[in-house]
Scaffold this motif. Structure first.
Motif, PDB file in Angstrom:
ATOM      1  N   GLY A 397     -36.886  56.327  -7.211  1.00 18.73           N
ATOM      2  CA  GLY A 397     -36.483  57.684  -7.556  1.00 18.73           C
ATOM      3  C   GLY A 397     -35.127  58.070  -7.023  1.00 18.73           C
ATOM      4  N   VAL A 398     -34.263  57.078  -6.799  1.00 24.01           N
ATOM      5  CA  VAL A 398     -32.928  57.341  -6.281  1.00 24.01           C
ATOM      6  C   VAL A 398     -31.909  56.834  -7.293  1.00 24.01           C
ATOM      7  N   ALA A 399     -30.923  57.674  -7.601  1.00 29.47           N
ATOM      8  CA  ALA A 399     -29.860  57.285  -8.528  1.00 29.47           C
ATOM      9  C   ALA A 399     -28.732  56.643  -7.735  1.00 29.47           C
ATOM     10  N   LEU A 400     -28.390  55.392  -8.083  1.00 25.55           N
ATOM     11  CA  LEU A 400     -27.295  54.704  -7.412  1.00 25.55           C
ATOM     12  C   LEU A 400     -26.079  54.714  -8.305  1.00 25.55           C
ATOM     13  N   GLU A 401     -24.956  55.184  -7.775  1.00 24.86           N
ATOM     14  CA  GLU A 401     -23.718  55.297  -8.540  1.00 24.86           C
ATOM     15  C   GLU A 401     -22.596  54.581  -7.823  1.00 24.86           C
ATOM     16  N   LEU A 402     -21.578  54.220  -8.610  1.00 24.00           N
ATOM     17  CA  LEU A 402     -20.380  53.615  -8.050  1.00 24.00           C
ATOM     18  C   LEU A 402     -19.288  54.672  -8.014  1.00 24.00           C
ATOM     19  N   ALA A 403     -18.663  54.846  -6.860  1.00 25.37           N
ATOM     20  CA  ALA A 403     -17.610  55.857  -6.717  1.00 25.37           C
ATOM     21  C   ALA A 403     -16.489  55.589  -7.712  1.00 25.37           C
ATOM     22  N   SER A 404     -15.940  56.664  -8.267  1.00 21.22           N
ATOM     23  CA  SER A 404     -14.920  56.531  -9.312  1.00 21.22           C
ATOM     24  C   SER A 404     -13.669  55.831  -8.809  1.00 21.22           C
ATOM     25  N   GLU A 405     -13.371  55.946  -7.488  1.00 19.11           N
ATOM     26  CA  GLU A 405     -12.162  55.318  -6.942  1.00 19.11           C
ATOM     27  C   GLU A 405     -12.399  53.885  -6.486  1.00 19.11           C
ATOM     28  N   SER A 406     -13.588  53.354  -6.740  1.00 15.21           N
ATOM     29  CA  SER A 406     -13.901  51.998  -6.299  1.00 15.21           C
ATOM     30  C   SER A 406     -13.103  50.965  -7.065  1.00 15.21           C
ATOM     31  N   ALA A 407     -12.672  49.916  -6.373  1.00 18.25           N
ATOM     32  CA  ALA A 407     -11.969  48.806  -7.011  1.00 18.25           C
ATOM     33  C   ALA A 407     -12.032  47.596  -6.081  1.00 18.25           C
ATOM     34  N   LEU A 408     -12.564  46.507  -6.605  1.00  9.67           N
ATOM     35  CA  LEU A 408     -12.622  45.259  -5.843  1.00  9.67           C
ATOM     36  C   LEU A 408     -12.279  44.128  -6.804  1.00  9.67           C
ATOM     37  N   ASP A 409     -10.993  43.745  -6.793  1.00 11.44           N
ATOM     38  CA  ASP A 409     -10.541  42.696  -7.714  1.00 11.44           C
ATOM     39  C   ASP A 409      -9.863  41.553  -6.962  1.00 11.44           C
ATOM     40  N   ALA A 410     -10.173  41.401  -5.686  1.00 14.20           N
ATOM     41  CA  ALA A 410      -9.582  40.318  -4.899  1.00 14.20           C
ATOM     42  C   ALA A 410     -10.677  39.344  -4.462  1.00 14.20           C
ATOM     43  N   GLU A 411     -10.251  38.117  -4.134  1.00 12.39           N
ATOM     44  CA  GLU A 411     -11.209  37.090  -3.718  1.00 12.39           C
ATOM     45  C   GLU A 411     -11.623  37.321  -2.265  1.00 12.39           C
ATOM     46  N   LEU A 412     -12.906  37.182  -2.010  1.00 13.56           N
ATOM     47  CA  LEU A 412     -13.445  37.383  -0.661  1.00 13.56           C
ATOM     48  C   LEU A 412     -13.422  36.070   0.105  1.00 13.56           C
ATOM     49  N   ARG A 413     -13.147  36.168   1.428  1.00 13.50           N
ATOM     50  CA  ARG A 413     -13.156  34.968   2.267  1.00 13.50           C
ATOM     51  C   ARG A 413     -14.584  34.465   2.493  1.00 13.50           C
ATOM     52  N   ASP A 414     -15.486  35.397   2.728  1.00 13.52           N
ATOM     53  CA  ASP A 414     -16.882  35.039   2.997  1.00 13.52           C
ATOM     54  C   ASP A 414     -17.780  36.002   2.214  1.00 13.52           C
ATOM     55  N   PRO A 415     -18.077  35.677   0.949  1.00 17.73           N
ATOM     56  CA  PRO A 415     -18.881  36.595   0.141  1.00 17.73           C
ATOM     57  C   PRO A 415     -20.243  36.907   0.753  1.00 17.73           C
ATOM     58  N   ARG A 416     -20.862  35.920   1.418  1.00 15.14           N
ATOM     59  CA  ARG A 416     -22.187  36.164   2.008  1.00 15.14           C
ATOM     60  C   ARG A 416     -22.128  37.272   3.049  1.00 15.14           C
ATOM     61  N   GLU A 417     -21.056  37.280   3.836  1.00 13.82           N
ATOM     62  CA  GLU A 417     -20.894  38.304   4.865  1.00 13.82           C
ATOM     63  C   GLU A 417     -20.789  39.684   4.227  1.00 13.82           C
ATOM     64  N   VAL A 418     -19.989  39.796   3.162  1.00 15.04           N
ATOM     65  CA  VAL A 418     -19.815  41.078   2.473  1.00 15.04           C
ATOM     66  C   VAL A 418     -21.127  41.507   1.821  1.00 15.04           C
ATOM     67  N   LEU A 419     -21.859  40.566   1.229  1.00 13.58           N
ATOM     68  CA  LEU A 419     -23.144  40.904   0.618  1.00 13.58           C
ATOM     69  C   LEU A 419     -24.102  41.476   1.663  1.00 13.58           C
ATOM     70  N   THR A 420     -24.096  40.897   2.859  1.00 15.75           N
ATOM     71  CA  THR A 420     -24.977  41.402   3.921  1.00 15.75           C
ATOM     72  C   THR A 420     -24.579  42.814   4.322  1.00 15.75           C
ATOM     73  N   ILE A 421     -23.274  43.056   4.485  1.00 13.82           N
ATOM     74  CA  ILE A 421     -22.802  44.386   4.889  1.00 13.82           C
ATOM     75  C   ILE A 421     -23.136  45.420   3.823  1.00 13.82           C
TER      76      ILE A 421
END
Length: 546
Positions: A397-421
Motif C-alpha cells: 500500500g505504498v506508492a514508490l516514485e522516482l524524484a524528477s531530478e534523479s539521473a544516474l547515467d555513469a558506470e558504478l565501481r561496485d554495483p553490489r555496494e550501491v544496490l545494498t545502500i
C-alpha cells in the motif's frame, strides 16, 4: 613417586633467607676480623706508649749503660708492668741480653725475638710469639746521652685481646640477629606480595600460562588488544594488526595517541558500549567487543576482541539481493494472479470490453513506470532493483516514485555496494510509510564528480532528533522483532568505508516523514558512462534480476 613442587612463595622465601643468612654470616666474620685488626692496632699503640715511657726513664738508661747488676732495671720494669696492666716489660742491653723480664729466670738470656731493628734506632709494632706466648708488642731503642745502649720491649698477650673481643661479640650478634629478624619479616611480606600479584599461581602454572598465552594469541583468527587501567596498550596480536592497523611498536603508548578520535579509540577507551560494534578499516568490516577485567576488586584494564566480518557482509549483501528477488517475484506473482482473476471475472460476467480496458490500463501503468525508471537510471541493476521495490511497495500500500531530478547515467565501481545502500534505504522507508494514509516513498539518485548521492523521502512518522544518531547503530529499531536494526547500520559502514556519510533530516515541507541522504565518494567512475546496450528501458525480466 614424583615430589610435589615447592610453592613459589616458599621457594622465594627460602632463597631470600639463604641469601640473607649467608650475607649476614659473611658480614659477621668480616666484622670480627675488622674488630680484631683494630684491637691489634690499639694494643700495639698502647704497648708503644708504655715502651716509650720506659725508654724515657733516665735511671733505667744509666743502669743499662753501666751493665746494671743491682736489679734496678728489673724492679722499675716490673713496677711499670703492674701499673699499666701489660703482659711484659723487657729491657735488653746492646747485645740483646735481658736485664728485665717477668720471669726472673730468663734474665741474662738473649731475647727470643730479633731486637735488631730497635737496636738500630727503629720502632717495631707487631704481633709475635715469644717465651710468654703470642702478644701484640712494641720495641723501641733505649738511649743514654743520645747513644743506644739497649732496647725496651712491651707486650700485651692475645688473651687480653680475646677477652675484649669476646665482649664485643654479643653486641655484634644482637645486631645481626635483629637484622636477620628484619630481613625474615621483609622476605615474608615480599613473598605474600608476590603471591598476591601472581594470583597464587605457582612456577609451573605461570610457565604453562605463558605458553598457552602465546599459543592462543598467535593461533586464533580473532584480533586481541589489551589495555591497562592507565589506558596504555599492553598487547596487540598479529590479527589485530591486520584488522585495525595497530602495530606491535604501539604497545606502551596511550590509546589516545594511536587511535584518538576514531571509533576504535572510543571502544578501547571505554567511551562506547563495546558490544558487537561495527568498525571499518580500509576494505574490512570488523565486529569489536570490549570487556573490562577485574580480579579481587582490582581494575586490571580491558580486553578488546576483533572479528573480521567482511566476508559475512558480502554474504549479507548477496542474501539481500536474493531476498529482494524473492520478494519481488512473490509480489509480482500475487499481483499477476489478482489481475488474472479480475480479467477472468470480467469475461465470465460478459464484459469483454471492460476486460480489454483493464488490460490496457495496467499495461500502460507498468510501461510508464518502467520507462520513467529506465529513462533516468542508466544502470540496469539499480533500475531493476527500483522496479522490484516498487512492486513490493505497491503490495504494502505504498506508492514508490522516482524524484524528477534523479539521473544516474555513469558506470558504478561496485554495483553490489550501491544496490545494498539503495535497497536498505528504500526498505527502511517502505517499513516507515506502510500503514500511513497516502503512504509514499520518493527515491532520488544523482552523480557529483565521482560521488553518488542517494536520498529517500517517506511519509512515515519520522525520526526524533534524539534518535538521529542511534538509528544507525546495530540492533536499533522501532520494531520489536528479533534480528532487525541491521540495514541502516550496514548502510553507514558501507558509506564510511568510502569516506562518505549518511544522515537523516526532516522533510523540506515540514510534513511528517524523514529524508535519508547518503553521500558515497568514489562510487562512480569519473567520466565513464554506462556501457552501451545497458542503458535505456528496463524490461519485465529486469525486475527479477535485482
Amino acid at each position: 613417586m614424583r615430589l610435589r613442587a615447592r610453592r613459589l612463595s616458599g621457594q622465594i622465601l627460602a632463597f631470600q633467607l639463604l641469601i640473607l643468612v649467608g650475607t649476614l654470616g659473611l658480614g659477621f666474620v668480616l666484622a670480627l676480623v675488622g674488630t680484631q685488626s683494630r684491637l691489634d692496632d690499639q694494643y700495639e699503640e698502647r704497648a708503644l706508649l708504655v715502651a716509650r715511657s720506659v725508654a724515657a726513664t733516665p735511671e733505667i738508661a744509666r743502669a743499662v749503660a753501666r751493665g746494671d747488676d743491682s736489679g734496678v732495671v728489673q724492679r722499675r720494669a716490673e713496677a711499670v708492668r703492674r701499673s699499666t696492666g701489660t703482659t711484659f716489660v723487657v729491657v735488653t742491653d746492646a747485645r740483646g741480653i735481658r736485664l728485665a723480664h717477668p720471669d726472673p729466670r730468663r734474665i741474662g738470656q738473649r731475647v727470643s725475638t730479633d731486637p735488631g731493628e730497635a737496636l738500630r734506632g727503629g720502632t717495631v709494632l707487631a704481633v709475635e710469639t715469644g717465651t710468654l706466648g703470642r702478644s701484640a708488642r712494641a720495641k723501641v731503642p733505649l738511649r743514654d746521652d743520645g747513644r743506644i745502649v739497649g732496647a725496651v720491649s712491651v707486650g700485651i698477650h692475645v688473651r687480653a685481646l680475646r677477652r675484649e673481643l669476646n665482649t664485643l661479640v654479643p653486641v655484634l650478634a644482637l645486631y645481626l640477629s635483629g637484622a636477620l629478624a628484619l630481613g625474615v619479616g621483609a622476605s615474608l611480606l615480599l613473598a605474600r606480595r608476590l603471591k598476591r600479584q601472581t594470583f597464587g599461581l605457582e612456577l609451573d602454572e605461570l610457565a604453562g600460562l605463558v605458553q598457552e598465552h602465546e599459543a592462543m594469541l598467535h593461533g586464533i583468527r580473532e584480533g586481541v588488544v589489551v589495555v591497562d587501567p592507565a589506558g596504555r596498550l599492553r598487547l596487540v596480536n598479529d590479527q589485530a594488526t591486520r584488522l585495525t592497523g595497530l602495530r606491535a611498536q604501539d604497545v606502551g603508548r596511550r590509546v589516545g595517541e594511536v587511535a584518538g578520535g576514531t571509533p576504535l579509540g572510543a571502544l578501547l577507551a571505554g567511551e562506547s558500549p563495546g558490544t558487537d560494534e561495527l568498525l571499518v578499516h580500509g576494505e574490512r568490516v570488523v565486529v569489536a567487543n570490549r570487556m573490562a577485567v577485574r580480579r579481587d576488586g582490582r581494575d586490571l584494564g580491558a580486553v578488546a576482541t576483533l572479528r573480521d566480518r567482511t566476508e559475512l557482509d558480502d554474504l549479507v549483501r548477496e542474501l539481500d539481493s536474493v531476498r529482494g528477488l524473492s520478494d519481488a517475484l512473490r509480489a509480482q506473482a500475487h499481483e499477476f494472479a489478482g489481475r488474472l482473476h479480475t480479467i477472468a471475472g470480467l469475461l465470465a460476467l460478459g464484459h469483454p470490453e471492460d476486460a480489454r480496458a483493464f488490460i490496457a490500463e495496467i499495461s500502460d501503468a507498468d510501461v510508464g513506470l518502467r520507462h520513467e525508471i529506465g529513462g533516468r537510471v542508466g544502470e540496469p541493476r539499480v533500475a531493476a532493483l527500483l522496479l522490484a521495490k516498487a512492486t513490493i511497495a505497491g503490495e504494502r500500500g505504498v506508492a514508490l516514485e522516482l524524484a524528477s531530478e534523479s539521473a544516474l547515467d555513469a558506470e558504478l565501481r561496485d554495483p553490489r555496494e550501491v544496490l545494498t545502500i539503495v535497497g536498505n534505504l528504500v526498505d527502511n522507508a517502505i517499513d516507515a510509510a506502510a500503514g500511513e494514509p497516502g503512504a509514499r516513498v520518493v527515491v532520488g539518485l544523482a552523480v557529483e564528480a565521482d560521488a553518488l548521492v542517494v536520498w529517500v523521502r517517506d511519509t512515515g512518522p519520522g525520526v526524533a532528533r534524539a534518535d538521529r544518531e542511534a538509528v544507525f547503530s546495530p540492533g536499533w529499531s522501532t520494531k520489536a522483532a528479533e534480528g532487525r536494526g541491521v540495514g541502516l547500520s550496514l548502510v553507514r559502514q558501507l558509506v564510511a568505508r568510502r569516506g562518505g556519510d549518511v544522515a537523516v533530516e526532516d522533510t523540506e515541507d515540514g510534513t511528517s516523514g524523514a529524508v535519508f541522504t547518503a553521500w558515497v565518494p568514489g562510487a562512480v567512475r569519473d567520466g565513464a558512462p554506462v556501457p552501451s546496450g545497458s542503458a535505456g528501458g528496463v524490461g519485465p525480466d529486469d525486475a527479477g534480476s535485482a
